[in-house]
Motif scaffolding. Sequence first.
Motif, PDB file in Angstrom:
ATOM      1  N   THR A  61       9.270   0.802  -3.005  1.00 11.41           N
ATOM      2  CA  THR A  61       8.557  -0.399  -2.791  1.00 11.41           C
ATOM      3  C   THR A  61       8.007  -0.893  -4.142  1.00 11.41           C
ATOM      4  O   THR A  61       8.231  -1.989  -4.448  1.00 11.41           O
ATOM      5  CB  THR A  61       7.389  -0.203  -1.743  1.00 11.41           C
ATOM      6  N   GLN A  62       7.479  -0.227  -4.896  1.00  6.76           N
ATOM      7  CA  GLN A  62       6.995  -0.488  -6.489  1.00  6.76           C
ATOM      8  C   GLN A  62       8.184  -1.014  -7.160  1.00  6.76           C
ATOM      9  O   GLN A  62       8.110  -2.182  -7.894  1.00  6.76           O
ATOM     10  CB  GLN A  62       6.427   0.815  -7.307  1.00  6.76           C
ATOM     11  N   HIS A  63       9.323  -0.529  -7.116  1.00  3.61           N
ATOM     12  CA  HIS A  63      10.613  -1.109  -7.516  1.00  3.61           C
ATOM     13  C   HIS A  63      11.112  -2.202  -7.107  1.00  3.61           C
ATOM     14  O   HIS A  63      11.815  -3.092  -7.946  1.00  3.61           O
ATOM     15  CB  HIS A  63      11.782   0.126  -7.810  1.00  3.61           C
ATOM     16  N   LEU A  64      10.999  -2.556  -5.826  1.00  5.76           N
ATOM     17  CA  LEU A  64      11.413  -3.535  -5.274  1.00  5.76           C
ATOM     18  C   LEU A  64      10.394  -4.990  -5.091  1.00  5.76           C
ATOM     19  O   LEU A  64      11.099  -6.048  -4.771  1.00  5.76           O
ATOM     20  CB  LEU A  64      12.025  -3.557  -3.995  1.00  5.76           C
ATOM     21  N   LEU A  65       9.438  -4.786  -5.608  1.00  9.26           N
ATOM     22  CA  LEU A  65       8.400  -5.858  -5.782  1.00  9.26           C
ATOM     23  C   LEU A  65       8.930  -7.125  -6.269  1.00  9.26           C
ATOM     24  O   LEU A  65       8.474  -8.171  -5.869  1.00  9.26           O
ATOM     25  CB  LEU A  65       7.055  -5.415  -6.321  1.00  9.26           C
ATOM     26  N   ALA A  66       9.700  -6.965  -7.415  1.00  7.02           N
ATOM     27  CA  ALA A  66      10.004  -8.089  -8.328  1.00  7.02           C
ATOM     28  C   ALA A  66      11.240  -8.860  -7.492  1.00  7.02           C
ATOM     29  O   ALA A  66      11.497  -9.980  -7.714  1.00  7.02           O
ATOM     30  CB  ALA A  66      10.636  -7.647  -9.602  1.00  7.02           C
ATOM     31  N   LEU A  67      11.751  -8.212  -6.575  1.00  9.18           N
ATOM     32  CA  LEU A  67      12.860  -8.887  -5.615  1.00  9.18           C
ATOM     33  C   LEU A  67      12.377  -9.399  -4.384  1.00  9.18           C
ATOM     34  O   LEU A  67      13.254  -9.901  -3.603  1.00  9.18           O
ATOM     35  CB  LEU A  67      13.989  -7.856  -5.215  1.00  9.18           C
ATOM     36  N   LEU A  68      11.051  -9.169  -4.126  1.00  7.61           N
ATOM     37  CA  LEU A  68      10.629  -9.613  -2.747  1.00  7.61           C
ATOM     38  C   LEU A  68       9.898 -10.765  -3.098  1.00  7.61           C
ATOM     39  O   LEU A  68       9.047 -11.047  -3.764  1.00  7.61           O
ATOM     40  CB  LEU A  68       9.625  -8.323  -2.412  1.00  7.61           C
ATOM     41  N   LYS A  69      10.084 -11.839  -2.050  1.00 11.05           N
ATOM     42  CA  LYS A  69       9.687 -13.094  -2.191  1.00 11.05           C
ATOM     43  C   LYS A  69       7.939 -13.212  -2.178  1.00 11.05           C
ATOM     44  O   LYS A  69       7.465 -12.394  -1.298  1.00 11.05           O
ATOM     45  CB  LYS A  69      10.203 -14.285  -0.954  1.00 11.05           C
ATOM     46  N   ASP A  70       7.242 -13.946  -2.887  1.00  9.25           N
ATOM     47  CA  ASP A  70       5.919 -14.231  -2.520  1.00  9.25           C
ATOM     48  C   ASP A  70       5.789 -14.927  -0.711  1.00  9.25           C
ATOM     49  O   ASP A  70       6.611 -15.681  -0.734  1.00  9.25           O
ATOM     50  CB  ASP A  70       5.319 -15.292  -3.289  1.00  9.25           C
ATOM     51  N   GLY A  71       5.125 -14.274  -0.182  1.00  7.06           N
ATOM     52  CA  GLY A  71       5.018 -14.796   1.287  1.00  7.06           C
ATOM     53  C   GLY A  71       5.878 -13.750   1.949  1.00  7.06           C
ATOM     54  O   GLY A  71       6.040 -14.163   3.190  1.00  7.06           O
ATOM     55  N   GLY A  72       6.493 -12.910   1.312  1.00  2.00           N
ATOM     56  CA  GLY A  72       7.365 -11.867   2.021  1.00  2.00           C
ATOM     57  C   GLY A  72       6.541 -10.778   2.998  1.00  2.00           C
ATOM     58  O   GLY A  72       5.365 -10.995   3.051  1.00  2.00           O
ATOM     59  N   ARG A  73       7.435  -9.864   3.572  1.00  2.80           N
ATOM     60  CA  ARG A  73       6.662  -8.873   4.423  1.00  2.80           C
ATOM     61  C   ARG A  73       7.273  -7.600   4.329  1.00  2.80           C
ATOM     62  O   ARG A  73       8.386  -7.164   3.899  1.00  2.80           O
ATOM     63  CB  ARG A  73       6.657  -9.590   5.868  1.00  2.80           C
ATOM     64  N   ILE A  74       6.470  -6.642   4.433  1.00  3.35           N
ATOM     65  CA  ILE A  74       6.952  -5.029   4.195  1.00  3.35           C
ATOM     66  C   ILE A  74       6.459  -4.604   5.781  1.00  3.35           C
ATOM     67  O   ILE A  74       5.420  -4.483   5.951  1.00  3.35           O
ATOM     68  CB  ILE A  74       6.075  -4.469   3.091  1.00  3.35           C
ATOM     69  N   VAL A  75       7.314  -3.640   6.322  1.00  2.94           N
ATOM     70  CA  VAL A  75       6.914  -2.934   7.407  1.00  2.94           C
ATOM     71  C   VAL A  75       7.392  -1.495   7.156  1.00  2.94           C
ATOM     72  O   VAL A  75       8.351  -1.227   6.824  1.00  2.94           O
ATOM     73  CB  VAL A  75       7.811  -3.376   8.719  1.00  2.94           C
ATOM     74  N   ASN A  76       6.255  -0.633   7.152  1.00  2.00           N
ATOM     75  CA  ASN A  76       6.464   0.908   6.844  1.00  2.00           C
ATOM     76  C   ASN A  76       6.441   1.249   8.281  1.00  2.00           C
ATOM     77  O   ASN A  76       5.879   0.874   9.260  1.00  2.00           O
ATOM     78  CB  ASN A  76       5.292   1.336   6.067  1.00  2.00           C
ATOM     79  N   ILE A  77       6.995   2.670   8.252  1.00  2.00           N
ATOM     80  CA  ILE A  77       7.107   3.258   9.603  1.00  2.00           C
ATOM     81  C   ILE A  77       6.282   4.730   9.807  1.00  2.00           C
ATOM     82  O   ILE A  77       6.364   5.241   8.832  1.00  2.00           O
ATOM     83  CB  ILE A  77       8.395   3.736   9.803  1.00  2.00           C
ATOM     84  N   SER A  78       5.464   4.803  10.706  1.00  2.00           N
ATOM     85  CA  SER A  78       4.445   5.993  10.763  1.00  2.00           C
ATOM     86  C   SER A  78       4.977   6.804  12.053  1.00  2.00           C
ATOM     87  O   SER A  78       6.116   6.813  12.513  1.00  2.00           O
ATOM     88  CB  SER A  78       3.126   5.745  10.799  1.00  2.00           C
ATOM     89  N   THR A  79       3.995   7.156  12.804  1.00  2.04           N
ATOM     90  CA  THR A  79       4.351   8.090  14.011  1.00  2.04           C
ATOM     91  C   THR A  79       3.129   8.154  14.924  1.00  2.04           C
ATOM     92  O   THR A  79       1.984   8.321  14.355  1.00  2.04           O
ATOM     93  CB  THR A  79       4.866   9.459  13.625  1.00  2.04           C
ATOM     94  N   GLY A  80       3.384   8.068  15.899  1.00  5.37           N
ATOM     95  CA  GLY A  80       1.898   8.403  16.927  1.00  5.37           C
ATOM     96  C   GLY A  80       1.407   9.499  16.751  1.00  5.37           C
ATOM     97  O   GLY A  80       0.090   9.585  16.946  1.00  5.37           O
ATOM     98  N   LEU A  81       2.057  10.728  16.092  1.00  6.87           N
ATOM     99  CA  LEU A  81       1.629  11.952  15.812  1.00  6.87           C
ATOM    100  C   LEU A  81       0.559  11.812  14.717  1.00  6.87           C
ATOM    101  O   LEU A  81      -0.359  13.005  14.526  1.00  6.87           O
ATOM    102  CB  LEU A  81       2.785  12.790  15.155  1.00  6.87           C
ATOM    103  N   THR A  82       0.137  10.720  14.118  1.00  4.30           N
ATOM    104  CA  THR A  82      -1.060  10.491  13.365  1.00  4.30           C
ATOM    105  C   THR A  82      -2.173  10.568  14.086  1.00  4.30           C
ATOM    106  O   THR A  82      -3.447  10.424  13.735  1.00  4.30           O
ATOM    107  CB  THR A  82      -1.027   9.271  12.232  1.00  4.30           C
ATOM    108  N   ARG A  83      -2.083  10.069  15.444  1.00  6.31           N
ATOM    109  CA  ARG A  83      -3.355   9.796  16.271  1.00  6.31           C
ATOM    110  C   ARG A  83      -3.507  10.959  17.054  1.00  6.31           C
ATOM    111  O   ARG A  83      -4.668  11.392  17.480  1.00  6.31           O
ATOM    112  CB  ARG A  83      -3.056   8.398  17.060  1.00  6.31           C
ATOM    113  N   PHE A  84      -2.288  11.596  17.789  1.00 13.63           N
ATOM    114  CA  PHE A  84      -2.452  12.892  18.642  1.00 13.63           C
ATOM    115  C   PHE A  84      -1.719  13.915  17.892  1.00 13.63           C
ATOM    116  O   PHE A  84      -0.793  13.689  17.120  1.00 13.63           O
ATOM    117  CB  PHE A  84      -1.925  12.463  20.110  1.00 13.63           C
ATOM    118  N   ALA A  85      -2.137  15.051  18.202  1.00 15.90           N
ATOM    119  CA  ALA A  85      -1.766  16.233  17.420  1.00 15.90           C
ATOM    120  C   ALA A  85      -0.783  17.252  18.532  1.00 15.90           C
ATOM    121  O   ALA A  85      -1.307  17.447  19.378  1.00 15.90           O
ATOM    122  CB  ALA A  85      -2.538  17.136  16.945  1.00 15.90           C
TER     123      ALA A  85
END
Length: 252
Positions: free
Chosen positions: A126-150
């Motif tokens: 993401t750091q390397h691609l910031l220059a290629l991302l428009k102002d007003g753009g969006r980033i979606v990262n992916i997590s997991t339900g396993l951060t809430r329940f174990a």
Amino acid sequence: MTRKIALITGASRGLGRNAAEHLAARGIDIIGTYHSKADEAQSVVATLEQAGVRAAMLQLDVSNSASFAAFAGQLADTLKQRFGTDKLDFLVNNAGIGLNVPFSETTEAQFDQLLNIQLKGPFFLTQHLLALLKDGGRIVNISTGLTRFALPGYAAYAAMKGAMEVLTRYQAKELGARGIRVNILAPGAIETDFGGGVVRDNQQVNDFIAGNTALGRVGLPDDIGAAIALLLEDGNGWITGQRLEVSGGMFL
């Protein structure tokens, strides 16, 4: 009107491919990455082009951060030559692997592999691609339900995803001046080949999850692809720094 462009890592299969198909159905052009299966990746390109959008696939190993500068250059060339622009609208950090090993048996090599793919990779890509991302753009990262329940066996995997949830808030804060929205989507158990396809292929596991989910079934790839597309729709521009769990109500 110029079509928007999304970069999706790990787009040749699973949830990444499904997200690409949902975005293509909304008229969004797709650049995907794949790790090793070029033929599979080109099949996705053909499918997306049949949906009426432009598409391309680039090889990327998200565990190898030393390759990111060269990848950014290749992406810039692809944007210019294939899409006639110099900027992305969306970045979806989807690529990843699963690991189900008890905490007491997790090796340092397994830990480091997860660290490189699930945290270090998206951090520096993401750091390397910031220059290629428009102002007003969006980033979606992916997590997991396993951060809430174990659930036993996912300590290392969930720890990396928990770190991504914290990182998402910091990205939203620091990139807000450019109007970039950053959110993280946390899938529940989904029927894919992820983790060896255990949720899809093991009926006992499938039944256990369905019995502990409010909507009475395990998730399907379309549940996640549609949710990613939802976060990138124009009407959701006031959402940033948020964790959205898409699990059908697991372990409520």
